[in-house]
Design a protein around this motif. Structure first.
Motif, PDB file in Angstrom:
ATOM      1  N   THR A  18     -23.370 -21.334   4.620  1.00 38.68           N
ATOM      2  CA  THR A  18     -23.395 -22.513   5.490  1.00 38.68           C
ATOM      3  C   THR A  18     -22.111 -22.650   6.295  1.00 38.68           C
ATOM      4  O   THR A  18     -22.018 -23.481   7.187  1.00 38.68           O
ATOM      5  N   LEU A  28     -26.280 -19.011   1.285  1.00 34.98           N
ATOM      6  CA  LEU A  28     -27.686 -19.164   1.669  1.00 34.98           C
ATOM      7  C   LEU A  28     -28.517 -17.931   1.324  1.00 34.98           C
ATOM      8  O   LEU A  28     -29.718 -18.033   1.072  1.00 34.98           O
ATOM      9  N   ASN A  55     -30.575 -21.568  -2.496  1.00 32.94           N
ATOM     10  CA  ASN A  55     -30.482 -22.989  -2.128  1.00 32.94           C
ATOM     11  C   ASN A  55     -29.004 -23.382  -2.124  1.00 32.94           C
ATOM     12  O   ASN A  55     -28.349 -23.351  -3.161  1.00 32.94           O
ATOM     13  N   ARG A  58     -26.915 -28.243   0.137  1.00 31.48           N
ATOM     14  CA  ARG A  58     -26.326 -29.064   1.205  1.00 31.48           C
ATOM     15  C   ARG A  58     -26.985 -28.680   2.522  1.00 31.48           C
ATOM     16  O   ARG A  58     -27.612 -27.623   2.625  1.00 31.48           O
ATOM     17  N   PRO A  59     -26.847 -29.500   3.556  1.00 34.91           N
ATOM     18  CA  PRO A  59     -27.436 -29.166   4.858  1.00 34.91           C
ATOM     19  C   PRO A  59     -26.804 -27.905   5.451  1.00 34.91           C
ATOM     20  O   PRO A  59     -25.659 -27.552   5.150  1.00 34.91           O
ATOM     21  N   ILE A  60     -27.567 -27.233   6.313  1.00 32.71           N
ATOM     22  CA  ILE A  60     -27.073 -26.056   7.028  1.00 32.71           C
ATOM     23  C   ILE A  60     -26.645 -26.506   8.419  1.00 32.71           C
ATOM     24  O   ILE A  60     -27.477 -26.971   9.207  1.00 32.71           O
ATOM     25  N   GLN A  65     -26.647 -22.011  11.655  1.00 37.99           N
ATOM     26  CA  GLN A  65     -28.056 -21.638  11.845  1.00 37.99           C
ATOM     27  C   GLN A  65     -28.227 -20.786  13.100  1.00 37.99           C
ATOM     28  O   GLN A  65     -29.065 -19.885  13.140  1.00 37.99           O
ATOM     29  N   LEU A  71     -33.608 -21.329   8.045  1.00 34.77           N
ATOM     30  CA  LEU A  71     -34.004 -22.727   8.135  1.00 34.77           C
ATOM     31  C   LEU A  71     -33.866 -23.419   6.782  1.00 34.77           C
ATOM     32  O   LEU A  71     -34.029 -22.793   5.732  1.00 34.77           O
ATOM     33  N   GLU A  72     -33.607 -24.704   6.816  1.00 37.87           N
ATOM     34  CA  GLU A  72     -33.453 -25.448   5.573  1.00 37.87           C
ATOM     35  C   GLU A  72     -34.728 -25.420   4.739  1.00 37.87           C
ATOM     36  O   GLU A  72     -34.662 -25.341   3.500  1.00 37.87           O
ATOM     37  N   GLU A  73     -35.889 -25.438   5.388  1.00 38.95           N
ATOM     38  CA  GLU A  73     -37.144 -25.398   4.628  1.00 38.95           C
ATOM     39  C   GLU A  73     -37.354 -24.046   3.946  1.00 38.95           C
ATOM     40  O   GLU A  73     -38.100 -23.947   2.956  1.00 38.95           O
ATOM     41  N   ALA A  76     -35.241 -24.457   0.610  1.00 46.85           N
ATOM     42  CA  ALA A  76     -35.390 -25.693  -0.167  1.00 46.85           C
ATOM     43  C   ALA A  76     -35.828 -25.423  -1.604  1.00 46.85           C
ATOM     44  O   ALA A  76     -35.387 -26.108  -2.539  1.00 46.85           O
TER      45      ALA A  76
END
Length: 254
Positions: A18, A28, A55, A58-60, A65, A71-73, A76
């Motif tokens: 990230t 990631l 995982n 935390r947000p990417i 990106q 992608l975060e999905e 997840a």
């Protein structure tokens, strides 16, 4: 090729993260490709390699990106780093070392606890020692400048994903090991980078022996440890301590 029981393997690692500063940032994806010593004494790629999404918890950030397009999905429901790291970093048969391009980055996330205290080869540092004539020393510049034998173009894509990058790096490592010993690569990797050319300022692109003494002295206090180390080596050379970079055949004869 050597039998599995007697295999001597170096595992090439690549991480997508990230960001660049743990613990604020996290892994990631981890990719790997093994290089193995054959019965004929030559190193070759071994096995299919692979990659595992992780995982990060935390947000990417969009800025990262835009580099790897994960992608975060997609992560997840992926496993956590501590659940996958050791099985990848410390495989059986036991590897001789780990390797990565600019290994200092991977080592931030791959702690000695996770690697069982493994030694690391930095292919970026070793490339500058072995192939100083390259126009650049990124994984991809080396790929297209050197055109390593056996590298399947499509298998090394997309760039900035963990397995394709590890696969490309493994070809560089294989060729390095067939030119120099593992002990030599590890020695170079444990030192700062020895830069073949000046990379900033009015003398950018010149070889270090071409710049004036006054300019060289300014680099001795540079904040970048690779620049500072290279300037120190050139300073010692001018005092009779050797040559910065790879000796040419002509210079060796002299």
């Amino acid at each position: 090729m050597a039998s599995p029981a007697s295999s001597q393997i170096i595992r090439v690692i690549d991480l997508e993260t990230t960001g660049s500063s743990p613990p604020a940032h996290a892994v990631l994806e981890i990719g790997w490709q093994d290089v193995m010593l054959g019965e004929d004494g030559r190193w070759e790629l071994h096995g299919d390699g692979g990659a595992i999404l992780v995982n990060p918890g935390r947000p990417i950030p969009p800025i990262t990106q835009a580099v790897h397009h994960i992608l975060e999905e997609q992560v997840a429901d992926a496993p956590w780093w501590h659940d996958v790291a050791r099985q990848v970093l410390d495989p059986y048969p036991k590897r001789l070392a780990l390797a990565a391009h600019r290994a200092d980055f991977e080592q931030q996330y791959c702690s000695p606890r996770l690697t069982h205290g493994a030694d690391w080869v930095c292919t970026w540092k070793c490339a500058m020692r072995l192939w100083p004539d390259s126009p650049g020393f990124s994984n991809q510049i080396l790929r297209y400048w050197r055109k390593p034998e056996g590298l399947v173009h499509e298998r090394g894509l997309p760039v900035h994903r963990a397995f394709p990058d590890a696969y490309v790096t493994a070809h560089h490592l294989r060729d390095m090991l067939n030119e120099a010993s593992l002990a030599q690569l590890l020695e170079w990797s444990n030192l700062p980078g020895l830069l073949p050319r000046v990379r900033s300022g009015p003398d950018r692109g010149k070889e270090w022996q071409e710049i004036e003494d006054e300019v060289l002295e300014n680099f001795l206090g540079d904040r970048d440890p690779d620049v500072r180390y290279t300037a120190e080596q050139e300073f010692e050379r001018r005092r009779g301590g050797g040559y910065v970079g790879r000796d040419t055949a002509e210079r060796l004869l002299l």
